[in-house]
Every structure is written in C-alpha cells, then in structure tokens.
Design an enzyme around this catalytic site. Sequence first.
Site, PDB file in Angstrom:
ATOM      1  N   CYS A 143      -1.624  -0.013  12.865  1.00  0.00           N
ATOM      2  CA  CYS A 143      -1.966   1.302  13.409  1.00  0.00           C
ATOM      3  C   CYS A 143      -3.300   1.235  14.146  1.00  0.00           C
ATOM      4  O   CYS A 143      -4.029   0.243  14.064  1.00  0.00           O
ATOM      5  CB  CYS A 143      -2.057   2.336  12.288  1.00  0.00           C
ATOM      6  SG  CYS A 143      -0.465   2.737  11.542  1.00  0.00           S
TER       7      CYS A 143
ATOM      8  N   TYR B 225       0.837  -1.198   0.000  1.00  0.00           N
ATOM      9  CA  TYR B 225       0.000   0.000   0.000  1.00  0.00           C
ATOM     10  C   TYR B 225       0.873   1.249   0.000  1.00  0.00           C
ATOM     11  O   TYR B 225       2.028   1.235   0.451  1.00  0.00           O
ATOM     12  CB  TYR B 225      -0.997   0.018   1.174  1.00  0.00           C
ATOM     13  CG  TYR B 225      -0.399   0.073   2.561  1.00  0.00           C
ATOM     14  CD1 TYR B 225       0.131   1.250   3.076  1.00  0.00           C
ATOM     15  CD2 TYR B 225      -0.406  -1.055   3.380  1.00  0.00           C
ATOM     16  CE1 TYR B 225       0.653   1.304   4.360  1.00  0.00           C
ATOM     17  CE2 TYR B 225       0.107  -1.009   4.657  1.00  0.00           C
ATOM     18  CZ  TYR B 225       0.648   0.174   5.148  1.00  0.00           C
ATOM     19  OH  TYR B 225       1.171   0.214   6.407  1.00  0.00           O
TER      20      TYR B 225
ATOM     21  N   HIS C  79      -4.328   7.366  13.669  1.00  0.00           N
ATOM     22  CA  HIS C  79      -4.609   8.260  12.550  1.00  0.00           C
ATOM     23  C   HIS C  79      -6.042   8.042  12.049  1.00  0.00           C
ATOM     24  O   HIS C  79      -6.707   7.054  12.382  1.00  0.00           O
ATOM     25  CB  HIS C  79      -3.606   8.044  11.411  1.00  0.00           C
ATOM     26  CG  HIS C  79      -3.668   6.697  10.768  1.00  0.00           C
ATOM     27  ND1 HIS C  79      -4.613   6.340   9.818  1.00  0.00           N
ATOM     28  CD2 HIS C  79      -2.886   5.584  10.938  1.00  0.00           C
ATOM     29  CE1 HIS C  79      -4.409   5.103   9.414  1.00  0.00           C
ATOM     30  NE2 HIS C  79      -3.366   4.602  10.086  1.00  0.00           N
TER      31      HIS C  79
ATOM     32  N   ASN D 249       8.169   1.780  14.689  1.00  0.00           N
ATOM     33  CA  ASN D 249       7.960   0.599  13.837  1.00  0.00           C
ATOM     34  C   ASN D 249       6.781   0.785  12.886  1.00  0.00           C
ATOM     35  O   ASN D 249       6.314  -0.169  12.280  1.00  0.00           O
ATOM     36  CB  ASN D 249       7.736  -0.642  14.706  1.00  0.00           C
ATOM     37  CG  ASN D 249       6.442  -0.550  15.512  1.00  0.00           C
ATOM     38  OD1 ASN D 249       5.731   0.448  15.457  1.00  0.00           O
ATOM     39  ND2 ASN D 249       6.149  -1.586  16.274  1.00  0.00           N
ATOM     40  N   GLY D 250       6.292   2.016  12.782  1.00  0.00           N
ATOM     41  CA  GLY D 250       5.196   2.297  11.858  1.00  0.00           C
ATOM     42  C   GLY D 250       3.844   2.414  12.504  1.00  0.00           C
ATOM     43  O   GLY D 250       2.833   2.550  11.797  1.00  0.00           O
TER      44      GLY D 250
ATOM     45  N   ASN E 170      -6.793   2.893  14.100  1.00  0.00           N
ATOM     46  CA  ASN E 170      -7.646   3.688  13.219  1.00  0.00           C
ATOM     47  C   ASN E 170      -8.751   4.379  14.015  1.00  0.00           C
ATOM     48  O   ASN E 170      -9.412   3.756  14.860  1.00  0.00           O
ATOM     49  CB  ASN E 170      -8.321   2.802  12.168  1.00  0.00           C
ATOM     50  CG  ASN E 170      -7.347   2.199  11.163  1.00  0.00           C
ATOM     51  OD1 ASN E 170      -7.740   1.370  10.361  1.00  0.00           O
ATOM     52  ND2 ASN E 170      -6.089   2.611  11.194  1.00  0.00           N
TER      53      ASN E 170
END
Length: 393
Positions: free
Chosen positions: A337, A301, A319, A314-315, A339
């Site tokens: 993440c 992605y 968000h 680590n990402g 969301n």
Amino acid sequence: MRRILLALAVVLVGSLGAVTIATADESGRVTEDVVPPVLEPPATLAYSPGPNATGVDPRASATVTVENGTLDEVTLTGPDGQAVEGEPNAERTEWSTTVDLAYDTTYTWSGTATGRDGAKVPLQGSFTTLKPEKVVRGVINIGDGRTVGIAAPIRIQFNDHVEDRAAVERALSVETSVPVEGSWGWLPDENGGSRVDWRPREYWPPYTKVKVTADLFGVPYGNGRYGAADITSSFEIGRAQIVKADAASHRVKVIRDGEEVFDFPASFGLDSDPRRNTRTGIHVVTEKFPERRMVSETFDYDVNMKWAVRISNNGEFLHAQPATVAQQGRANVSHGCINLSPENAKRYYDSAIYGDPVEVTGTNVALSARDGDIWDWTLSWEEWKSLSALSQG
C-alpha cells in the site's frame, strides 16, 4: 321529312348495381341490354409474423396489413388479456406494435377490417415468441447521475457467459457531449460472467456528459442465451484529478485541473520484496472507506486502517499509517500500500472519487491483469482495441 326516333332509358336494378339499357330503332322497336354490375373487391389481410408462427423474435414488430380495404379496430393481446401497444398508419391500411413483445408468449389478433365491397372481415390467428434457454442480465457499473473521475471505464457485467460477443457489442453505444475516441474491450470472464469495458483512448475530458445505451433485450448471446433487458446510464466526468505517486522519491502529488494541490511524503511497498512492491502503472480509484480492516495470512497482520482509498483489487490502498510516519518521504517499508500520515490521508480521502487515476512509478513490478479489477490502462491503445469483438476477423 323522315323522322328518326331514338329513345334511351337507363334503369338501376337492385343494390348490386346492375344497369339496363333500352334503345328504340327507327321503327320504334325497343331492345334491352343488361350490363352486369361492377363489384368492389373484398378486404384481404396479411400478417407478420404469419399465422401460428413460433420462435418469433420479440424485438420484431407484429404487423397486420389490409389490401382493398381499411382497418377498423385492431387488438393484439397476450394470455393475460392485456393489449399490446401499437398504432395504424395514416391510411389505416397497416397496424404495427410499437413496443417489444415478451419471451415465450402467445399473442392473438382480434378486430375487423372493412373491404371496398363494404363487407367486414375479422382479424384472427396467433403466433408465439421464442423461449430462451436462459436470459442473461447485464449491469452498468456507473449509475445515473453519478460524477466519476477521468480514468473511469464503463463496464457492463453479465451474470453468465456471453458467447456471441459481436452481437452484444453491436447493441452498445456511448454518446458524449464532446468528441471522445474510445473502444469496447472484452475482459476474461469473472465468477462465471462475461464483462466488457469501454475505455477512452486517453483520459476522459473533464466535465464531459456521457450516455450509455445497451439495447440488450432479445439479443442472442449464443448457446440458447438471450439478453434479459435494455439498460442505460447517464453520468458526468468530474474535474481532472491525477495522483502522481513516485516510489523512488517517496512522494504523492495530487494534480487537479493542471494545478498541484497536494505534495505528500509517502512510503510505498518494500523494495527488496517483489511480493510487497507497489505495482507500477495506472491504477484507478474504486472505493473509499473511513476505516478498513486489512488482513494478510501471508504477512501475518490483521489491522484497521483509516482513510483507505482502494486503487486496485490486489490489496493496494492509499491509507493512513501512523506507524510509518518516520519513514514516509524517506523509505519504502509497506506491504504494497501507499502509506500517508493520518492528516494527509484524510485530505486525500476527501478529494478522491471513483475513477480517479493514480499513476504509480518507480517500482520493479508492473500492474497487470493478474492484479484484477481495473487494469484497462495497463494496455496500449492498439492492445486495447484488439479486445473488441468487432475488431476481430
């Protein structure tokens, strides 16, 4: 009646202070005795460092002292002719520098001292400070005047390896406006440079004022490396904001100064794929982006996400993700993440500051050192203290 005559004359002879004593006996015969003068001693000078010394520690005071006299004018100059700051003691029998010297520099004495005998003696001689193989710089992660969250560690990042970590740690101090227990801990080198964090035992008390002092100039780091400069920072801890992010209940709650201010539905990393699990543990807010490009070759992605708050290197972010609003509060489907809806993500984004803790629970993979950046809070207090160079041996 027999008369006895006695005469005494004292005559000063010359500037050297010789004394002539004349006496007369009963018969009137005069005898003279010359008493040698008492001479005052000359001034004697002593230098530290000694004359022609090399490899001198630039942090050490350069001093000149005089015995049997007083110092008149004293000047210590470098090769550029600039005088080094210094001052005499009250008796003017000693003069010392009041600032650090420079590396690899020759300094020369000049001036005079006056002895008790009235004679002037010149100051003279020189010495040279040490020459490092390399000077290493350190940078404090929190700048002057900032306000940070209650989980923010103090980090000093060096631009090269530090071998003698105990020497460096002894040069560091943390002062707080209220008592705070904490410790330095050395983390693995990153990009060739050593790094040391100071972490409180528990989260910082809110509104604490903090001053960090790192007297690193001249500190030997080992292997011919020395500290480049002293560094300091004064900052403040802000309000106590803690995010409670529970993947099992699919909720993100924001607690500020003990009061719940937000309770958002959320979607965490996909439970069935360990690569996509959100890590359980205490994360720390490090950055915020109104819009952030996120790219993954592994999961194919390349997207832009709004209101992105980084919580790990680590990402992992909190968000906005409009595509998962239907799953938020019901299922975990992200790539790791957390969301939130665009509206809720913006509300959280506006409230977050560097150093806020984000406590993630309810997943099968723990946050660890492998996740990089700030993993200080994944260790117990005893484990953290063991990372101090002063706790070893």
